[in-house]
Design an enzyme around this catalytic site. Structure first.
Site, PDB file in Angstrom:
ATOM      1  N   CYS A  32       0.823  -1.201   0.000  1.00  0.00           N
ATOM      2  CA  CYS A  32       0.000   0.000   0.000  1.00  0.00           C
ATOM      3  C   CYS A  32       0.863   1.258   0.000  1.00  0.00           C
ATOM      4  O   CYS A  32       1.957   1.270   0.580  1.00  0.00           O
ATOM      5  CB  CYS A  32      -0.908  -0.005   1.223  1.00  0.00           C
ATOM      6  SG  CYS A  32      -2.120  -1.331   1.117  1.00  0.00           S
ATOM      7  N   TYR A 177      -5.244 -12.633  -3.354  1.00  0.00           N
ATOM      8  CA  TYR A 177      -4.634 -12.270  -2.065  1.00  0.00           C
ATOM      9  C   TYR A 177      -5.194 -13.151  -0.940  1.00  0.00           C
ATOM     10  O   TYR A 177      -6.344 -12.981  -0.523  1.00  0.00           O
ATOM     11  CB  TYR A 177      -4.927 -10.802  -1.809  1.00  0.00           C
ATOM     12  CG  TYR A 177      -4.240 -10.131  -0.647  1.00  0.00           C
ATOM     13  CD1 TYR A 177      -3.207 -10.734   0.071  1.00  0.00           C
ATOM     14  CD2 TYR A 177      -4.620  -8.845  -0.286  1.00  0.00           C
ATOM     15  CE1 TYR A 177      -2.593 -10.072   1.121  1.00  0.00           C
ATOM     16  CE2 TYR A 177      -4.005  -8.169   0.763  1.00  0.00           C
ATOM     17  CZ  TYR A 177      -2.995  -8.796   1.459  1.00  0.00           C
ATOM     18  OH  TYR A 177      -2.385  -8.138   2.497  1.00  0.00           O
ATOM     19  N   HIS A 180      -2.068 -12.488   5.057  1.00  0.00           N
ATOM     20  CA  HIS A 180      -2.577 -11.517   6.032  1.00  0.00           C
ATOM     21  C   HIS A 180      -4.030 -11.776   6.433  1.00  0.00           C
ATOM     22  O   HIS A 180      -4.778 -10.822   6.684  1.00  0.00           O
ATOM     23  CB  HIS A 180      -2.427 -10.088   5.479  1.00  0.00           C
ATOM     24  CG  HIS A 180      -1.008  -9.726   5.167  1.00  0.00           C
ATOM     25  ND1 HIS A 180      -0.612  -9.230   3.957  1.00  0.00           N
ATOM     26  CD2 HIS A 180       0.106  -9.808   5.913  1.00  0.00           C
ATOM     27  CE1 HIS A 180       0.694  -9.018   3.967  1.00  0.00           C
ATOM     28  NE2 HIS A 180       1.158  -9.360   5.144  1.00  0.00           N
ATOM     29  N   ASP A 275       5.251 -10.065   9.443  1.00  0.00           N
ATOM     30  CA  ASP A 275       5.627 -10.166   8.030  1.00  0.00           C
ATOM     31  C   ASP A 275       6.495  -8.955   7.667  1.00  0.00           C
ATOM     32  O   ASP A 275       7.670  -9.101   7.319  1.00  0.00           O
ATOM     33  CB  ASP A 275       4.362 -10.228   7.175  1.00  0.00           C
ATOM     34  CG  ASP A 275       4.639 -10.138   5.687  1.00  0.00           C
ATOM     35  OD1 ASP A 275       5.708 -10.618   5.265  1.00  0.00           O
ATOM     36  OD2 ASP A 275       3.795  -9.593   4.953  1.00  0.00           O
TER      37      ASP A 275
END
Ligand code: SF4
Length: 737
Positions: A32, A177, A180, A275
């Site tokens: 991001c 995705y 996460h 991460d």
């Protein structure tokens, strides 16, 4: 000089990912930046620049597949309709111009995306509320709806349609995705998935949603794009979640036939600092204990991250078969030209990521573009037109005196010298870096010293090129007379800031009675760094600051055997929740036995004791009692706490006396050949290192402008009333399946 025929060639060897060829082994994983589809110019320029800098593939950040997955107030990409596709296309085109591949990460967050803008509710394997702070500071706030089989079909169609839109936008790579704790991971992970139908229970059933989704996307897009999935191969909570030795590797084996490449990592979203590990806790390649198992289970190429900034480490993980491709987010932000610099053998020019996670903090707090501590141009590529490696040549031969070689001064001097100005950089310290030299001595923050190292190396190189320029360190502090007589046409004051020695703080804007760092039992952080004053056994940190100084000094003294208490008006290291340093900082302080007194202010300091109070001790009832009377009762929660040494971390103030004296003597400037005097960085107003660095950079770029002390306008990307914006205007039609 190209490094062909060298050990580094493997980093520049192309590799097939399904129907596409990656030209080298540098892969900017999705990350991001605060651009999303709201700021297409920012998105295009930031990602495109990395393609120019040699990255083989560049991805979007998470790209929402449907309004049912809306992550505002954090700014992320969306691919809901033709309007979003239009806004993403310039990024794709820019990347393609430099021969790189463009990737789109398809994102469906479930309840980890709060749906605040469209007011939607997401679907998932069960009903649960998010353990992630979807609204900063508020974990547990947002819930989903348990999907039945009709809704599973609908959700998979959202993925398929988004993949088709990504393909039609021109993307080469579609990444589903599932890291996460997002999207399909919530179906695989027994922590969330407790269903008892064919989508829950056994491993095969829990994997079914993900596999079906990949199958349906592949059927729809064929070989037009490379199909990748980002997968957390260990969620780090044992058998309550996904473990690499169990479901992790089993899933890699099961899903490999449907994929062209794996993009793997560890951890979940609630603690995604496991991460994107901050350097305070994690070193380069810190995920490899888990990642090294992946290639046992698949023949497909594997990309993984690990804050790789060191070419030797990159070679090591490729040559030992841990990964095939170097994944990077933060190193690509700190230095978008890292691949080209490695290719040219310019290792000393790499702007090494310091692992501070300030970039992440801006996204985490939501609503603003990201920034970078090392790379002042990050996020400024479009709106200010800044290129990290190119500088407009000097527009005059006016030389510049820069007083102070901290983050702002050293960056300002560097950019001015890059532009060709003659610069004298003067500092009282023996080393470039200012207070970064101190900060880098704090526990765990050694890598922050890379900020200084980069500037030191570059400035020394630039001074060799421009013999007129000088770096003068270890000098006596310049007075206003010294500056006026120096002979420079322009003066930049970058003299930094200091911690208040009298306890000035934001709750009273006044000193704390008895706070006086000239006394033996009271210290500022600067006095701690100097190490001249003895520190007693019982240390009391009076903390009114939200960032790293209080927890860092608490750690330092607790490790040295002191009994440490922090009395803190707000959360200790509250801003570190945004930099992802928070959870492990609290674990560490707990391990070290640091006593934390929350919601606590200090009203008086005496030798051997401090008077503390609960900041909410004045009662909840308010009443007008006349002039001179408080509307609430007097705070009566004061109590004394014994201690030997008090450390004041209450607020910072600019070291601006030199600037103010020079301003007061403006009438003498012309007769001394001075055109202008500027103040930058902490000397103007205290701020984080990233913003001080930015300020020095900005002044150096804008020094010939009309009013260089003040920012010149930048391009704003906004919808303007009355200007046609047709795509996406009819959501009923465009958000349909
Ligand atoms: Fe690295 Fe810090 Fe820049 Fe992020 S802000 S890329 S962690 S140097």
């Amino acid at each position: 000089m190209a490094n062909t025929g060298s050990a580094y060639d493997i980093l520049f060897t192309p590799i097939k990912i399904g129907p596409k060829t990656l030209k080298n082994r540098f892969y900017q994983v999705p990350h991001c930046i605060g651009a999303g589809t709201n700021y297409p110019g920012f998105q295009m320029a930031h990602r495109g620049l990395k393609a120019e800098g040699g990255w083989g593939a560049i991805n979007t950040e998470q790209c929402s597949i449907h309004p049912e997955c809306d992550d505002s107030l954090r700014i992320t990409a969306r691919i809901w309709d033709e309007g979003d596709m239009r806004n993403l296309r310039p990024m794709v085109d820019h990347i393609h111009q430099h021969g790189a591949l463009a990737g789109c990460e398809l994102f469906y967050g479930g309840p980890h995306a709060p749906g605040l803008e469209p007011r939607t509710i997401s679907r998932g394997p069960n009903q649960y509320n998010s353990d992630f702070a979807t609204v900063p500071g508020c974990p547990g706030f947002t819930y989903n709806h348990m999907a039945d089989e009709d809704e599973i079909d609908r959700l998979q169609l959202h993925y398929v349609n988004a993949a088709l839109r990504a393909r039609d936008t021109g993307y080469d790579i579609v990444d589903v995705y599932g890291a996460h704790a997002y999207g399909p991971m919530q179906w695989l992970n027994p922590y969330y998935n407790t269903r008892t139908d064919k989508y829950g229970g056994s491993f095969e059933n829990r994997a079914r949603f993900w596999i079906e989704t990949l199958e349906r996307i592949r059927k729809a897009v064929g070989n037009d794009v490379a199909l990748v999935t980002r997968c957390s191969i260990d969620t780090l909570y044992g058998d309550a979640g996904v473990e690499v030795g169990e479901d992790g590797l089993k899933f890699i084996e099961l899903a490999s036939p449907y994929l062209d490449m794996w993009n793997v990592n560890i951890g979940d979203i609630t603690e995604w600092g496991e991460d994107a590990g901050p350097s305070r806790f994690y070193r380069i390649g810190h995920q490899n204990e888990w990642i090294r198992h992946i290639k046992q289970a698949t023949k497909k190429p594997v990309v993984a991250v690990g804050r790789y900034y060191d070419p030797e480490k990159m070679l090591e993980v490729i040559n030992t078969g841990v990964v095939d491709i170097i994944g990077a987010a933060r190193p690509s932000i700190a230095d978008p030209f890292m691949p080209n610099k490695i290719k040219e053998g310019r290792f000393e020019d790499i702007r090494t990521c310091i692992g501070c996670n300030v970039c992440i903090s801006r996204w985490e707090m939501g609503g603003v573009p990201f920034i970078c501590t090392q790379n002042a141009t990050a996020g400024e590529e479009y709106r200010r037109g800044w290129h990290p490696e190119k500088f407009e040549p000097a527009k005059s031969d006016k030389d510049v005196l820069v007083v102070g070689a901290g983050p702002a001064g050293s960056e300002c001097a560097r950019v001015l010298m890059e532009r060709g100005y003659t610069v004298h950089l003067v500092d009282a310290r023996d080393k470039i870096g200012g207070y970064v030299n101190d900060v880098a001595t704090l526990p765990g923050l050694g890598e922050w010293g890379y900020h200084r190292d980069y500037r030191e190396i570059q400035l020394n190189k630039l001074v060799k090129k421009n013999k007129q320029s000088q770096i003068a360190l270890g000098q006596k502090r310049l007075t206003a007379d010294d500056v006026l007589n120096y002979g420079a046409a322009r003066v930049v004051i970058a003299t930094g800031a200091h911690w208040s020695p009298i306890g000035l703080n934001h709750r009273t804007q006044k000193p704390i009675p008895g706070a006086d760092a000239s006394l033996p039992h009271v210290l500022t952080p600067e006095q701690v760094f100097e190490g001249k004053k003895p520190v007693g056994k019982r240390v009391m940190i009076i903390n009114y600051d939200p960032y790293y100084m209080a927890p860092s000094l608490a750690e330092k003294f607790a490790r040295a055997g002191h009994e440490v208490t922090i009395a803190s008006v707000g959360g200790v290291g509250a801003y570190m929740e945004y930099t992802l340093e928070g959870p492990n900082t609290h674990r560490m302080l707990h391990e070290l036995g640091v006593n934390i007194l929350g919601e606590t202010g200090c009203s008086r300091i005496e030798p051997g004791r401090v008077e503390l109070f609960n900041i909410y001790g004045e009662g909840s009832k308010r009443q007008y009692k006349g002039s001179g009377q408080l509307p609430r009762k007097e705070n009566d929660s004061q109590h004394w706490h014994e201690c030997d040494t008090v450390i004041l971390i209450t607020s910072r103030r600019s070291n601006d006396s030199l600037f103010r004296e020079l301003k007061a003597r403006k009438s003498e400037w012309a007769s001394n050949g001075i055109d202008n005097v500027f103040v930058i960085g902490d000397a103007e107003a205290p701020r984080i290192i990233a913003d001080a660095t930015f300020d020095g950079h900005r002044l150096a770029r804008e020094i010939e402008d009309e009013s260089p002390q003040h920012q010149k306008p930048f391009k704003r990307e906004q919808k303007v009333w009355g200007v046609a914006y047709n795509p996406g205007e009819n959501p009923e039609l465009e958000w349909r399946l």
